[in-house]
Design a protein around this motif. Structure first.
Motif, PDB file in Angstrom:
ATOM      1  N   GLY A 125     -14.778 -14.237  -1.739  1.00 23.64           N
ATOM      2  CA  GLY A 125     -13.424 -14.418  -2.276  1.00 23.64           C
ATOM      3  C   GLY A 125     -13.023 -13.097  -3.030  1.00 23.64           C
ATOM      4  N   PHE A 126     -11.878 -12.698  -3.216  1.00 24.10           N
ATOM      5  CA  PHE A 126     -11.254 -11.749  -3.842  1.00 24.10           C
ATOM      6  C   PHE A 126     -10.195 -12.277  -4.652  1.00 24.10           C
ATOM      7  N   ALA A 127     -10.125 -11.530  -5.902  1.00 22.46           N
ATOM      8  CA  ALA A 127      -8.989 -11.695  -7.008  1.00 22.46           C
ATOM      9  C   ALA A 127      -8.578 -10.428  -7.493  1.00 22.46           C
ATOM     10  N   GLU A 128      -7.268 -10.396  -7.526  1.00 24.25           N
ATOM     11  CA  GLU A 128      -6.719  -9.066  -8.129  1.00 24.25           C
ATOM     12  C   GLU A 128      -6.136  -9.394  -9.347  1.00 24.25           C
ATOM     13  N   THR A 129      -6.302  -8.260 -10.187  1.00 22.71           N
ATOM     14  CA  THR A 129      -5.760  -8.431 -11.420  1.00 22.71           C
ATOM     15  C   THR A 129      -4.947  -7.103 -11.591  1.00 22.71           C
ATOM     16  N   LYS A 130      -3.480  -7.208 -11.771  1.00 24.49           N
ATOM     17  CA  LYS A 130      -2.708  -6.000 -11.668  1.00 24.49           C
ATOM     18  C   LYS A 130      -2.395  -5.694 -13.321  1.00 24.49           C
ATOM     19  N   ALA A 131      -2.405  -4.274 -13.525  1.00 26.22           N
ATOM     20  CA  ALA A 131      -2.452  -3.976 -14.860  1.00 26.22           C
ATOM     21  C   ALA A 131      -2.590  -2.414 -14.764  1.00 26.22           C
ATOM     22  N   THR A 132      -2.421  -1.867 -16.127  1.00 26.29           N
ATOM     23  CA  THR A 132      -2.469  -0.265 -15.971  1.00 26.29           C
ATOM     24  C   THR A 132      -3.431   0.276 -15.440  1.00 26.29           C
ATOM     25  N   ILE A 133      -4.996  -0.313 -15.985  1.00 22.05           N
ATOM     26  CA  ILE A 133      -6.045  -0.249 -15.139  1.00 22.05           C
ATOM     27  C   ILE A 133      -6.256  -1.352 -14.413  1.00 22.05           C
ATOM     28  N   PRO A 134      -6.137  -1.507 -12.998  1.00 16.77           N
ATOM     29  CA  PRO A 134      -6.099  -2.767 -12.110  1.00 16.77           C
ATOM     30  C   PRO A 134      -7.443  -2.907 -11.794  1.00 16.77           C
ATOM     31  N   ALA A 135      -7.758  -4.180 -11.570  1.00 23.24           N
ATOM     32  CA  ALA A 135      -9.296  -4.520 -11.272  1.00 23.24           C
ATOM     33  C   ALA A 135      -9.043  -5.660 -10.295  1.00 23.24           C
ATOM     34  N   ILE A 136     -10.333  -5.546  -9.557  1.00 24.59           N
ATOM     35  CA  ILE A 136     -10.516  -6.431  -8.453  1.00 24.59           C
ATOM     36  C   ILE A 136     -11.685  -7.175  -8.564  1.00 24.59           C
ATOM     37  N   THR A 137     -11.898  -8.442  -8.625  1.00 26.20           N
ATOM     38  CA  THR A 137     -13.013  -9.296  -8.746  1.00 26.20           C
ATOM     39  C   THR A 137     -13.604 -10.047  -7.165  1.00 26.20           C
ATOM     40  N   GLU A 138     -14.893  -9.466  -6.775  1.00 16.32           N
ATOM     41  CA  GLU A 138     -15.280  -9.625  -5.550  1.00 16.32           C
ATOM     42  C   GLU A 138     -16.393 -10.969  -5.776  1.00 16.32           C
ATOM     43  N   GLN A 167       4.185  -0.903  -2.243  1.00 20.43           N
ATOM     44  CA  GLN A 167       4.136  -2.195  -2.753  1.00 20.43           C
ATOM     45  C   GLN A 167       3.161  -2.916  -3.186  1.00 20.43           C
ATOM     46  N   LEU A 168       2.225  -2.130  -3.515  1.00 19.34           N
ATOM     47  CA  LEU A 168       1.061  -2.943  -4.230  1.00 19.34           C
ATOM     48  C   LEU A 168       0.571  -2.429  -5.604  1.00 19.34           C
ATOM     49  N   SER A 169       0.874  -0.943  -5.930  1.00 22.51           N
ATOM     50  CA  SER A 169       0.508  -0.379  -7.371  1.00 22.51           C
ATOM     51  C   SER A 169       1.145  -0.991  -8.346  1.00 22.51           C
ATOM     52  N   PRO A 170       0.433  -1.310  -9.293  1.00 20.10           N
ATOM     53  CA  PRO A 170       0.847  -1.831 -10.657  1.00 20.10           C
ATOM     54  C   PRO A 170       1.674  -0.660 -11.314  1.00 20.10           C
TER      55      PRO A 170
END
Length: 647
Positions: A493-506, A393-396
Motif C-alpha cells: 500500500g501507499f500513502a501520500e502526505t502533501k506538505a512543503t517537504i512531501p512524503a510517501i509511505t510505502e 496537478q500533484l505538487s504541494p
C-alpha cells in the motif's frame, strides 16, 4: 538575367573548386582523433551575421566522418524554424571511406515536419535532411544550410564538441554585428583568445572570431561535470532586439525582466464570476498561506497543462480570461491565471523564469538573456516565500523538487527582473526511513513486513507510480524494483502526505524461501538485503575531470530491521559496529542481540559537492567500504551445537 546567371555560375564554380581541393579520405584522420570516438568533426564553420535588431542570418557548414553505428544520428541534419525565421538553403553530400563523393543530397531527402503533438500546440517546424542511402563504415557527410531570422531574442551558442565521443579537427565561429549593437559573449574552456576586426559582412560593423583545432574525444568518466564545463564553448547574447514590434534589451537582468513584463502586461483580467468565486473560496481564511492553499487547490482541480508555443506566444501568455473559460494553458498561462486569482484577494505574486529540468544546468548569471524554458510562481509571505508549480496537478504548495529547486530564477516585477535563488534540499529533507520486521525459520525462509517513508527528492519516483499506475501495475512495479531472492508479495500500500517537504509511505508484506542460507547447523544471515549500496565504477586510466556529486546526492537513508531468530539459534560471533566519516558522507551500521531479537541499524548520509580529480580514489574507497559493510552476514548457530563447540 545575365547578371544573375553569371553570379550563379561563379558560385557553382567556387563550390566545385573547393570540392576538388578538399580531400575527405578517412585515412587522413590522425589515429589520435579516432581514439574513443564514434565520429570525427572534420570541418565546422558557423557564421552569424546581425544586420539590425530585426534581421540576422546563420550560415553553417559541417563535414563529419561517421566511424560506427553509434554516430548514425550525426549523419542526419535537423534545422528548426518558425514564423520568425526561414530556412533559405540546405545542401549536402556523402563520401565513402576513400573520400569519393558518392551522391549529393536531393530535395526528396529533405522533409518538413511540425513539432505539434498531443497536449502540445506549436507553430514551430523543422527540416530534416537524411540520405536515403547509407554507406559502409566509415563514411563522411557534409551539410550546408542557411537560416534567416527576424527574432533576435536569442543568439547562437558555439560548442563544436557537443558529445564526449566526438573529436574535432577544425571549427570556427564568426559573429558579425553592427557597431551600434556590440556583441555580448561569455567564453569557457578556451585556450585561444578571440580576434576582433572590421566586418566585411556588415557596414561599419565588427567581426568576432573564435577557432579551435584538434580536440580529441573525451574519456568518459563517472561523476564528471557536464560536458559544457569541459569543452570549448562560447555563449553569445543580444544587447538590443526587436520582435513583432516589441523592443527589448538584454544588457541587464532588469532589462530582461522589463521586456517580459511589458510583453505580458494587462493579460491578467478575470471575469467577474471568477473573481466572486475566488473571494467566496477564501472567505474565512485568515492567513496568506491558507488563502494560497485554497486557490492553488482550486487550480489543480480545474485546470490542466497544454504546451502552447505559437508565434511570440512562446513568451507571451494567453489571457487569464481565456484560461478561465477553457480550463487549460501552458506554464505561462497557468502561472498568470494563478497570479490573477491571488491578486483578487490582495496577495501579490511574481512570475519566475527558470531553466527547469532534473539535469538542466543553472543559468549563466553573468550573461543576462533568455536562457529559460519554464515559468512558475513566487508568492512572498514575509520570510516564508511560497513557490507554486502551476502546471502540476500533484505538487504541494511550496515544493519545487529537482525540477526547479536549487538554481537561479528571474522574478518578473513591475520594476524589472530580479535574480534570486530557489531553495536547495538537504539530507534532512531527502530521507528514506525504513523499518522492517523479519521472522526467520530454521530453514532460512522468512515473512517480512516493511514500512518505508520517503521524503523530498526521494519520494519523487513514487508520484507517478501512485497516480499513474493501476493497482496491478503498481504490484508489478514493486516486484521488479524489490531486489530480493525469489519472493511472494502478499500485500502492499501507499500513502501520500502533501506538505512543503512531501512524503510517501510505502508498506509491503512478503514471504521468501531464502532470506538466509542454511549450511548444516548454521544459518548465514545477510543483514541488509533492502538497501545495499553498489561499488563505484572502476577507473582504467588516471582521472582527468573533477568529481561532481550532484544535487540528488544530498540524502539520508536509515534502516532499522528487527529479526526474530528461529528457536535455538544465536549468533556465533558478534558483529563489530562500523562507523565511517568522510568528506563525501558518513555511514554507521551495527547489530545488537536482545534475547531472540536481532536489531540491525544502518545510516548512510551523503551530500553534494565538487572535488578535484584525485579525490575519486577516496570516494571509490568510501563506496567500497560501504558496499562491503552492506554485504555483511551474521552466522547463526544452534545453541546446543555452540555449547559443545571446541574452544
Amino acid at each position: 538575367m545575365m547578371k544573375y546567371l553569371l553570379l550563379a555560375c561563379a558560385g557553382l564554380a567556387a563550390h566545385l573548386t573547393q570540392a576538388q581541393t578538399e580531400n575527405w579520405a578517412v585515412s587522413l584522420i590522425s589515429p589520435a582523433m579516432t581514439l574513443n570516438a564514434d565520429a570525427v568533426l572534420r570541418l565546422d564553420e558557423l557564421n552569424y551575421t546581425v544586420r539590425s535588431p530585426t534581421d540576422a542570418v546563420l550560415r553553417v557548414r559541417q563535414v563529419i566522418t561517421i566511424l560506427n553505428e553509434k554516430a548514425d544520428g550525426k549523419a542526419q541534419l535537423v534545422v528548426p524554424y518558425d514564423k520568425f525565421s526561414k530556412v533559405t538553403d540546405i545542401e549536402g553530400a556523402i563520401f565513402d571511406a576513400s573520400g569519393k563523393q558518392v551522391k549529393r543530397l536531393k530535395q526528396a531527402e529533405i522533409t518538413d515536419l511540425a513539432y505539434a503533438q498531443d497536449n502540445y500546440a506549436d507553430d514551430s517546424r523543422y527540416k530534416v535532411a537524411q540520405f536515403s542511402r547509407q554507406l559502409a563504415y566509415p563514411y563522411t557527410v557534409e551539410f550546408r544550410y542557411e537560416v534567416s531570422s527576424r527574432n533576435l531574442m536569442f543568439y547562437p551558442t558555439w560548442q563544436p564538441q557537443d558529445d564526449e565521443r566526438l573529436s574535432v579537427i577544425h571549427s570556427r565561429f564568426i559573429v558579425d554585428v553592427p557597431a551600434m549593437m556590440p556583441l555580448r559573449y561569455k567564453e569557457a574552456n578556451l585556450t585561444r583568445t578571440l580576434t576582433k576586426q572590421a566586418s566585411t559582412e556588415v557596414k561599419d560593423g565588427f567581426a568576432y572570431a573564435w577557432q579551435v583545432d584538434t580536440l580529441p574525444a573525451i574519456e568518459q568518466e563517472p561523476l564528471a561535470p557536464m560536458l559544457a564545463e569541459r569543452v570549448p564553448t562560447v555563449y553569445t547574447a543580444p544587447n538590443q532586439f526587436t520582435v513583432q514590434d516589441y523592443i527589448g534589451s538584454c544588457a541587464t537582468w532588469k532589462d530582461v525582466g522589463d521586456f517580459y513584463y511589458v510583453l505580458n502586461k494587462g493579460r491578467d483580467a478575470l471575469p467577474d464570476a471568477v473573481r466572486r468565486q475566488v473571494q467566496e473560496l477564501v472567505a474565512g481564511e485568515k492567513t496568506v498561506a491558507g488563502k494560497v492553499q485554497k486557490i492553488y487547490d482550486q487550480l489543480q482541480k480545474q485546470a490542466r497543462y497544454i504546451s502552447i508555443q505559437l508565434g511570440i506566444g512562446g513568451w507571451q501568455t494567453i489571457e487569464a480570461s481565456r484560461v478561465a473559460q477553457t480550463h487549460y494553458g501552458d506554464c505561462k498561462a497557468l502561472t498568470n491565471y494563478t497570479k490573477a486569482m491571488l491578486g483578487v484577494v490582495g496577495i501579490p505574486a511574481y512570475e519566475a523564469l527558470v531553466k527547469a529540468g532534473e539535469s538542466a544546468p543553472d543559468i549563466r548569471t553573468d550573461l543576462p538573456g533568455f536562457q529559460f524554458n519554464h515559468v512558475f510562481l513566487c508568492v512572498p509571505n514575509n520570510r516564508d516565500t511560497l513557490w507554486l508549480e502551476c502546471t502540476s496537478q500533484l505538487s504541494p504548495v511550496g515544493y519545487l523538487g529537482n525540477f526547479t529547486g536549487n538554481r537561479h530564477v528571474l522574478l518578473i516585477t513591475p520594476e524589472g527582473g530580479k535574480l534570486v535563488r530557489t531553495p536547495a534540499y538537504t539530507p534532512d529533507n531527502n530521507r528514506q526511513r525504513r523499518s522492517a520486521t523479519v521472522v526467520l525459520t530454521p530453514e532460512g525462509a522468512a515473512t517480512v513486513h516493511v514500512q518505508s517513508v520517503y521524503t523530498g527528492l526521494q519520494q519523487e519516483p513514487y508520484i507517478d507510480v501512485i497516480h499513474g499506475l493501476t493497482h496491478d501495475q503498481q504490484r508489478d512495479w514493486l516486484i521488479k524494483s524489490t531486489n530480493l531472492p525469489s519472493f511472494e508479495l502478499t500485500g502492499f500500500g501507499f500513502a501520500e502526505t502533501k506538505a512543503t517537504i512531501p512524503a510517501i509511505t510505502e508498506t509491503i508484506t512478503l514471504s521468501t524461501r531464502r532470506w538466509a542460507s542454511p549450511s548444516g547447523s548454521r544459518l548465514f544471515l545477510p543483514l541488509n538485503l533492502l538497501s545495499a549500496t553498489s561499488l563505484a565504477p572502476v577507473l582504467t586510466k588516471p582521472r582527468q575531470s573533477p568529481v561532481v556529486l550532484k544535487y540528488t546526492y544530498d540524502f539520508e537513508d536509515t534502516d532499522t530491521i528487527r529479526y526474530t531468530l528461529p528457536d535455538g539459534f544465536a549468533p556465533e560471533y558478534a558483529l563489530a559496529p562500523l562507523s565511517l566519516d568522510t568528506k563525501f558522507g558518513t555511514y554507521q551500521a551495527r547489530a545488537d542481540v536482545q534475547g531472540n531479537q536481532l536489531i540491525y541499524t544502518r545510516r548512510l548520509r551523503m551530500h553534494r559537492g565538487r572535488y578535484p580529480a584525485e579525490a575519486y580514489a577516496d570516494y571509490a574507497d568510501f563506496r567500497k567500504k560501504v558496499a562491503r559493510a552492506d554485504k555483511a552476514q551474521l552466522v547463526l548457530i544452534k545453541k546446543e551445537v555452540a555449547a559443545v563447540a571446541p574452544k
